[in-house]
Design an enzyme around this catalytic site. Sequence first.
Site, PDB file in Angstrom:
ATOM      1  N   ASN C  72       0.825  -1.195   0.000  1.00 25.46           N
ATOM      2  CA  ASN C  72       0.000   0.000   0.000  1.00 25.46           C
ATOM      3  C   ASN C  72       0.858   1.242   0.000  1.00 25.46           C
ATOM      4  O   ASN C  72       1.959   1.269   0.543  1.00 25.46           O
ATOM      5  CB  ASN C  72      -0.989   0.011   1.180  1.00 25.46           C
ATOM      6  CG  ASN C  72      -0.428   0.691   2.420  1.00 25.46           C
ATOM      7  OD1 ASN C  72      -0.344   1.921   2.486  1.00 25.46           O
ATOM      8  ND2 ASN C  72      -0.031  -0.102   3.396  1.00 25.46           N
ATOM      9  N   ILE C  74      -0.766   4.561   0.643  1.00 24.99           N
ATOM     10  CA  ILE C  74      -1.872   5.484   0.896  1.00 24.99           C
ATOM     11  C   ILE C  74      -1.295   6.878   1.165  1.00 24.99           C
ATOM     12  O   ILE C  74      -1.813   7.871   0.670  1.00 24.99           O
ATOM     13  CB  ILE C  74      -2.718   5.026   2.122  1.00 24.99           C
ATOM     14  CG1 ILE C  74      -3.149   3.561   1.990  1.00 24.99           C
ATOM     15  CG2 ILE C  74      -3.914   5.951   2.323  1.00 24.99           C
ATOM     16  CD1 ILE C  74      -4.113   3.251   0.896  1.00 24.99           C
ATOM     17  N   LEU C  76      -0.685   8.422   4.289  1.00 23.44           N
ATOM     18  CA  LEU C  76      -1.177   9.167   5.450  1.00 23.44           C
ATOM     19  C   LEU C  76      -2.303  10.142   5.145  1.00 23.44           C
ATOM     20  O   LEU C  76      -2.390  11.210   5.746  1.00 23.44           O
ATOM     21  CB  LEU C  76      -0.017   9.924   6.136  1.00 23.44           C
ATOM     22  CG  LEU C  76       1.158   9.082   6.624  1.00 23.44           C
ATOM     23  CD1 LEU C  76       2.143   9.940   7.404  1.00 23.44           C
ATOM     24  CD2 LEU C  76       0.706   7.908   7.487  1.00 23.44           C
ATOM     25  N   CYS C 134       6.184   4.863   9.002  1.00 22.75           N
ATOM     26  CA  CYS C 134       5.412   4.843   7.757  1.00 22.75           C
ATOM     27  C   CYS C 134       6.352   4.982   6.570  1.00 22.75           C
ATOM     28  O   CYS C 134       7.084   5.964   6.466  1.00 22.75           O
ATOM     29  CB  CYS C 134       4.380   5.961   7.712  1.00 22.75           C
ATOM     30  SG  CYS C 134       3.483   5.959   6.133  1.00 22.75           S
ATOM     31  N   LYS C 169       5.535   2.884  17.502  1.00 22.05           N
ATOM     32  CA  LYS C 169       5.395   1.841  16.474  1.00 22.05           C
ATOM     33  C   LYS C 169       6.642   1.837  15.616  1.00 22.05           C
ATOM     34  O   LYS C 169       6.897   2.766  14.850  1.00 22.05           O
ATOM     35  CB  LYS C 169       4.156   2.116  15.626  1.00 22.05           C
ATOM     36  CG  LYS C 169       3.851   1.021  14.631  1.00 22.05           C
ATOM     37  CD  LYS C 169       2.450   1.187  14.083  1.00 22.05           C
ATOM     38  CE  LYS C 169       2.101   0.118  13.081  1.00 22.05           C
ATOM     39  NZ  LYS C 169       0.766   0.357  12.498  1.00 22.05           N
ATOM     40  N   ASN C 196       5.599  -2.167  11.710  1.00 23.45           N
ATOM     41  CA  ASN C 196       4.779  -1.605  10.640  1.00 23.45           C
ATOM     42  C   ASN C 196       4.973  -2.444   9.363  1.00 23.45           C
ATOM     43  O   ASN C 196       5.438  -3.574   9.433  1.00 23.45           O
ATOM     44  CB  ASN C 196       5.198  -0.152  10.404  1.00 23.45           C
ATOM     45  CG  ASN C 196       4.050   0.717   9.891  1.00 23.45           C
ATOM     46  OD1 ASN C 196       3.363   0.336   8.967  1.00 23.45           O
ATOM     47  ND2 ASN C 196       3.853   1.870  10.496  1.00 23.45           N
ATOM     48  N   THR C 197       4.629  -1.880   8.229  1.00 24.11           N
ATOM     49  CA  THR C 197       4.807  -2.603   6.958  1.00 24.11           C
ATOM     50  C   THR C 197       6.289  -2.685   6.572  1.00 24.11           C
ATOM     51  O   THR C 197       7.107  -1.879   7.004  1.00 24.11           O
ATOM     52  CB  THR C 197       4.056  -1.898   5.810  1.00 24.11           C
ATOM     53  OG1 THR C 197       4.440  -0.521   5.797  1.00 24.11           O
ATOM     54  CG2 THR C 197       2.555  -1.998   6.000  1.00 24.11           C
ATOM     55  N   GLY C 221       0.342  -8.114   5.486  1.00 25.61           N
ATOM     56  CA  GLY C 221      -0.380  -9.349   5.206  1.00 25.61           C
ATOM     57  C   GLY C 221       0.414 -10.601   5.533  1.00 25.61           C
ATOM     58  O   GLY C 221       1.576 -10.533   5.933  1.00 25.61           O
ATOM     59  N   THR C 270      -4.230  -6.060   7.839  1.00 22.52           N
ATOM     60  CA  THR C 270      -4.708  -6.651   6.595  1.00 22.52           C
ATOM     61  C   THR C 270      -5.669  -7.818   6.817  1.00 22.52           C
ATOM     62  O   THR C 270      -6.580  -8.036   6.016  1.00 22.52           O
ATOM     63  CB  THR C 270      -3.475  -7.097   5.783  1.00 22.52           C
ATOM     64  OG1 THR C 270      -2.616  -5.957   5.648  1.00 22.52           O
ATOM     65  CG2 THR C 270      -3.853  -7.594   4.412  1.00 22.52           C
TER      66      THR C 270
HETATM   67  C1  LIG Z   1      -4.002   0.279   3.831  1.00 23.38           C
HETATM   68  C2  LIG Z   1      -3.118   0.413   5.019  1.00 23.38           C
HETATM   69  C3  LIG Z   1      -2.999   1.638   5.671  1.00 23.38           C
HETATM   70  C4  LIG Z   1      -2.175   1.784   6.782  1.00 23.38           C
HETATM   71  N1  LIG Z   1      -2.080   2.986   7.408  1.00 23.38           N
HETATM   72  C5  LIG Z   1      -1.304   3.094   8.531  1.00 23.38           C
HETATM   73  C6  LIG Z   1      -1.228   4.297   9.256  1.00 23.38           C
HETATM   74  O1  LIG Z   1      -1.886   5.273   8.922  1.00 23.38           O
HETATM   75  N2  LIG Z   1      -0.417   4.362  10.358  1.00 23.38           N
HETATM   76  C7  LIG Z   1       0.321   3.276  10.765  1.00 23.38           C
HETATM   77  O2  LIG Z   1       1.037   3.362  11.768  1.00 23.38           O
HETATM   78  N3  LIG Z   1       0.243   2.116  10.107  1.00 23.38           N
HETATM   79  C8  LIG Z   1      -0.547   1.995   9.001  1.00 23.38           C
HETATM   80  N4  LIG Z   1      -0.616   0.797   8.350  1.00 23.38           N
HETATM   81  C9  LIG Z   1       0.155  -0.345   8.864  1.00 23.38           C
HETATM   82  C10 LIG Z   1      -0.713  -1.278   9.688  1.00 23.38           C
HETATM   83  O3  LIG Z   1      -1.222  -0.631  10.811  1.00 23.38           O
HETATM   84  C11 LIG Z   1       0.101  -2.499  10.128  1.00 23.38           C
HETATM   85  O4  LIG Z   1       1.131  -2.074  10.990  1.00 23.38           O
HETATM   86  C12 LIG Z   1       0.736  -3.219   8.967  1.00 23.38           C
HETATM   87  O5  LIG Z   1      -0.175  -3.300   7.887  1.00 23.38           O
HETATM   88  C13 LIG Z   1       1.201  -4.636   9.311  1.00 23.38           C
HETATM   89  O6  LIG Z   1       0.172  -5.402   9.855  1.00 23.38           O
HETATM   90  P1  LIG Z   1      -0.786  -6.361   8.976  1.00 23.38           P
HETATM   91  O7  LIG Z   1       0.088  -7.263   8.174  1.00 23.38           O
HETATM   92  O8  LIG Z   1      -1.629  -7.058   9.985  1.00 23.38           O
HETATM   93  O9  LIG Z   1      -1.591  -5.466   8.082  1.00 23.38           O
HETATM   94  C14 LIG Z   1      -1.442   0.656   7.247  1.00 23.38           C
HETATM   95  C15 LIG Z   1      -1.581  -0.568   6.591  1.00 23.38           C
HETATM   96  C16 LIG Z   1      -2.410  -0.702   5.494  1.00 23.38           C
HETATM   97  C17 LIG Z   1      -2.502  -2.039   4.829  1.00 23.38           C
END
Ligand SMILES: Cc1cc2nc3c(=O)[nH]c(=O)nc-3n(C[C@H](O)[C@H](O)[C@H](O)COP(=O)(O)O)c2cc1C
Lengths: 263, 263, 315, 315
Positions: C72, C74, C76, C134, C169, C196-197, C221, C270
């Site tokens: 992703n 996006i 912020l 991020c 985070k 985070n990602t 994911g 996710t």
């Molecule tokens: C579409 C999307 C938007 C996200 N936006 C934010 C965000 O605004 N702030 C943040 O700290 N993490 C954001 N994340 C990260 C998630 O909070 C999470 O840390 C990350 O996706 C890993 O976890 P997961 O595999 O369970 O998704 C975002 C993730 C996704 C997929």
Amino acid sequence: MDLLHKSKHQPPLDLKGSLAFSEAAGSGCRYIRVETDSALPDTSPGQFFLLRVSGVSDPLLGRPFASFSGSGNSVDFLFRPVGRGTELLASLPPGTRVDLRGPCGNGFPVPRSRRLILVAGTLGIAPFLDAAARFSRTLGVTTILGVPGHGWRDFSGWCRDRIPDIHIASDDGTIGNPGTAVEEALSLFQHEDEVWACGPNPMLKNMGAMHSAGCERLFVSLERRMACGMGGCLGCSIETRSGSARACVEGPVFEWKEVLWNE
Amino acid sequence: MDLLHKSKHQPPLDLKGSLAFSEAAGSGCRYIRVETDSALPDTSPGQFFLLRVSGVSDPLLGRPFASFSGSGNSVDFLFRPVGRGTELLASLPPGTRVDLRGPCGNGFPVPRSRRLILVAGTLGIAPFLDAAARFSRTLGVTTILGVPGHGWRDFSGWCRDRIPDIHIASDDGTIGNPGTAVEEALSLFQHEDEVWACGPNPMLKNMGAMHSAGCERLFVSLERRMACGMGGCLGCSIETRSGSARACVEGPVFEWKEVLWNE
Amino acid sequence: MSKLAGLHINVGGVSMETPVIIASGVWPMNPSLWPKGSLEGVGAICSKAITLEPRAGNRGNRLRETHSGLLNSIGLQNGGAVSFIENDLPALSSSGKPVVANIAFETLDELRMIIERLNSCRDMIGAIEMNVSCPNVSMGGMAWGMDKGSLERSVTAARSLWEGPLWVKLSPQAPSIATAARICETSGAQAVVVGNTWLGMAMDNDREEPFFDRVFAGLSGPAIFPLSLRLVWEAAGSVNIPVVGCGGICGPEEALSMFLAGASAVALGTGLFLDSRIPSSTCEKLSEHMKRRSIPEIKDLAGRGRHFRRLQGGA
Amino acid sequence: MSKLAGLHINVGGVSMETPVIIASGVWPMNPSLWPKGSLEGVGAICSKAITLEPRAGNRGNRLRETHSGLLNSIGLQNGGAVSFIENDLPALSSSGKPVVANIAFETLDELRMIIERLNSCRDMIGAIEMNVSCPNVSMGGMAWGMDKGSLERSVTAARSLWEGPLWVKLSPQAPSIATAARICETSGAQAVVVGNTWLGMAMDNDREEPFFDRVFAGLSGPAIFPLSLRLVWEAAGSVNIPVVGCGGICGPEEALSMFLAGASAVALGTGLFLDSRIPSSTCEKLSEHMKRRSIPEIKDLAGRGRHFRRLQGGA
Ligand SMILES: Cc1cc2nc3c(=O)[nH]c(=O)nc-3n(C[C@H](O)[C@H](O)[C@H](O)COP(=O)(O)O)c2cc1C
Ligand SMILES: Cc1cc2nc3c(=O)[nH]c(=O)nc-3n(C[C@H](O)[C@H](O)[C@H](O)COP(=O)(O)OP(=O)(O)OC[C@H]3O[C@@H](n4cnc5c(N)ncnc54)[C@H](O)[C@@H]3O)c2cc1C
Ligand SMILES: Cc1cc2nc3c(=O)[nH]c(=O)nc-3n(C[C@H](O)[C@H](O)[C@H](O)COP(=O)(O)OP(=O)(O)OC[C@H]3O[C@@H](n4cnc5c(N)ncnc54)[C@H](O)[C@@H]3O)c2cc1C
Ligand SMILES: Cc1cc2nc3c(=O)[nH]c(=O)nc-3n(C[C@H](O)[C@H](O)[C@H](O)COP(=O)(O)O)c2cc1C
Ligand code: FES
Ligand code: FES
């Protein structure tokens, strides 16, 4: 390494096919047939295929299953859902596209004795399902199925439908004779019988009792997690007296005596 | 934001179901029905579901498809294999387990005019398949299908079987009238007609010509890649005159005038 | 709610009915958009990242699926701190779940101003989660989490400005997650979220150019789960503050693994795109596991898989 | 073989019929085990890692599937350098494909001794690939690739001992892949392979202990592709020597993305477990893409996706 029973090892093929049917085989087990797009090579009892759903990468790896009734463009498998891959496989409807890699492994050697005892623990019956019929044309074949107990009644019935003279033993005594498959085998064993076994590891280890009873040719089919099925990844290694062996190439069938059981 | 056409937005449900059938709909397209394990809520034309194969994480996300004939425990979709997800979906046999999330999005608003023109570009016909019949009981409904050309003959036939009075136009003139769906719509447009359109983005943009021709109520259903389908991820945002909107919540249906077409 | 017995936990100053958190950026901020029953099993809700000023987010493609993963970009997108406080927070907070305010900033000044705004509604905020991870913006975000000095400066600054619970985070891209977690702890953070990602990318083969305008994007994911689990193991081994496991959890088994590796809570992102009932099924699984092992409280589950008996010696 | 027209390439001193390499550790060393036709489209074959002495590899579980990924903890099982030279190399080399000797070492002394052995059969070896990235052993392996100083020392040492083509296989765990690649280049490496497996782990939830004896294991397969692609983009932007893209390539599209991001060749590992014909289908796809774009030679494909026109500015 002198562990290759077959003088000429044939590497497996990668084939595509479709599930032709998927039937209940009792006690949660499934009997499935795969029809392949191209012709299958000959397979021998104890050889196996890696089976996976086509076109997707989750589940990623093919799961190993012993094949039977393999000929022309169709091959059969019998399995039990025990984890994610097998549970998914059990839920697939006919028509689902699958990838096959095989036949893999050495399979059981050509029998040298005039009598053959096949000893299976639950799903370990799979490689013997057509071997029993095939060899009984020329040899005296005794087939033994061991199951834990009453939960396995339907599966035992399914096996008996295919091998009417099968000997069934159950740990809790509710199906067939009370006792283990190994005990049943010992009670039926005659001098010079050749014995093949397939089933859970502890059972295979206990098969050593056959040696003590005088069995000279005792072969077991071992299970390991696998990735490649063709000797590349070394993920399936088994410690033997001749060193490390790959269950997918030098095995899955080993002489009982070759295996270091207490690794 | 004043983009929510429906006063009370209902969040989608997560449902499980099975493919009941999967049929060819001509020109490579598929017509499928999903039977759900639990009852579906009512859906309106233009709403959609995210559809994915159950229990596996590749493909990961549900793919959005407009639903039609949705009622009780069954819902239909019409789609074309254009990439990995749709190709896989096209290959699944009946019985395959699927996850559904929906109904998502706003759908088209209740028509206010006495005549309704539905304009579809190829697969954009999906949301209109039962709307056409449903509304023609009370309104004058004209349905238009635009296709690129002769490769779409079978699909056009399939649509005509369902909507016998459909107007078909093809860019290359080989099916129905020569010209685009927009041209066809302009030629059939009468003052005070309400117009709904669904199809590829360039076509929807060109629908602006209807406004010039005097159309007051012109709605289009837009497509975006989606992840959540419920307004959480902001992956599907669309620039509008009222600011950023989510195709899955404030859309997928927008007033043509609201959309900033040249973002 | 006897289903949830034993699941109550206090994570870094936030008292939660269950240890399952909705991660930042994946859930609508407007409760009227939440599917019925989807809060069952949820212990806290993170907001989408909040910046000082409104941000439009990134242009171009924002999402791309990969094998078992999601990229992703996006960027912020959010309405800014004031809009959050006025439009989102009251509704979020009335859901009854603690709200974790995920904040992103480019400068320490911006950090200060966001926290000042949030101080005005302190009672509606369970914790601040500093997003120093991020990958989808050019300034701020991940940059703060990559370097020891800036991580220390920013956490120390936030600590001095915010009296409530403070979480950080962390970024999987940090050269050492153990070090980063330790810096947070010594700078006054009460919990670290790991992570985070993961920084990835995709190519548009037909156009022969990167799929995303910003080239790189964040991978989330199931694909990343084994990597996140390893990070949690490393972080939990280096700090005494709680670790929130996040990254790739898409089912109860993965959540359980996170606890065994040392997490005190988990955050789901996710996974919620696939099934909004994962928080509930996760709680069931945790309860069941605890019952079977006679573990009275969820806090005793954290790190139980660290006392393993096999030798670490290699061949 | 007109199918392969234009695919010939010289990568860091190795002349290959196609730019598709079989990665280390996934393919049998004994050609009699190779499926019929499986070498179609293959440009070079990497050996399993070779150490000075024989190694038994790791005990306990060695493989675990994850979502679209595979964790392995094989632990460099191999027969040692002498056995490689006597038993494997002649057969490998008679396949007609260049053999890339993947070597792993704990000390610089060991590195020296392995290279001395390989010098005795220089003509059968296409290149040495220094494996400074194996996560599955306690000494050597990844440790060499994590630290700038040791990376420089080891590559410099190898360069002074080995006259043939020298490649270095980098670790995704290196704090900066761009820096690591540059160090290799300045120390005399002729190509970098980017990268090896990603450090992950799995938990055995039932036993409440790590699944692998060594706790961590290496993640490969489609799950990691977006991460590997990003590394290749970074590395290719920082060096002039060729980059071999490796990690998660399981089909022709992913291979093509690697070239567009800057790779001059690709190495396939886990993908071969699923389908041994991927090298062949990859070559077809590359040829087709090149034809459609009128790209005469594969070397002109490398990095074509780097000249993208969108702005990098974020929101
Ligand atoms: C579409 C999307 C938007 C996200 N936006 C934010 C965000 O605004 N702030 C943040 O700290 N993490 C954001 N994340 C990260 C998630 O909070 C999470 O840390 C990350 O996706 C890993 O976890 P997961 O595999 O369970 O998704 C975002 C993730 C996704 C997929
Ligand atoms: C040569 C060979 C032939 C086999 N033939 C059959 C057969 O005919 N019918 C049948 O039902 N099963 C057979 N198996 C076992 C079968 O491969 C496993 O049950 C299957 O791979 C489990 O996959 P899963 O994803 O469901 O399990 P997972 O979720 O991965 O694991 C569930 C359980 O199964 C065990 N397991 C996983 N992989 C294997 C494996 N390769 N071998 C043994 N245990 C494993 C795990 O340790 C765990 O206890 C055979 C295995 C081998 C190696
Ligand atoms: C509200 C909505 C309703 C839709 N209804 C239908 C329908 O009834 N029938 C139908 O055939 N298709 C419909 N689509 C489009 C359909 O969702 C996409 O074709 C599908 O998601 C592509 O998945 P894929 O994995 O095959 O494609 P990918 O391999 O991901 O991409 C292939 C091509 O499809 C495009 N694409 C990918 N995702 C979308 C998407 N969400 N929307 C539009 N284009 C996309 C890509 O940009 C690319 O050009 C709808 C889309 C939306 C948003
Ligand atoms: C079972 C297995 C064994 C491996 N052994 C080695 C090895 O001996 N030396 C090495 O450099 N890399 C080894 N690797 C790493 C691969 O060569 C490759 O770099 C990595 O798996 C990423 O690529 P992939 O995703 O295409 O598999 C091994 C990988 C696997 C899966
Ligand atoms: S499964 Fe790879 S060597 Fe046996
Ligand atoms: S798809 Fe997530 S907000 Fe629309």
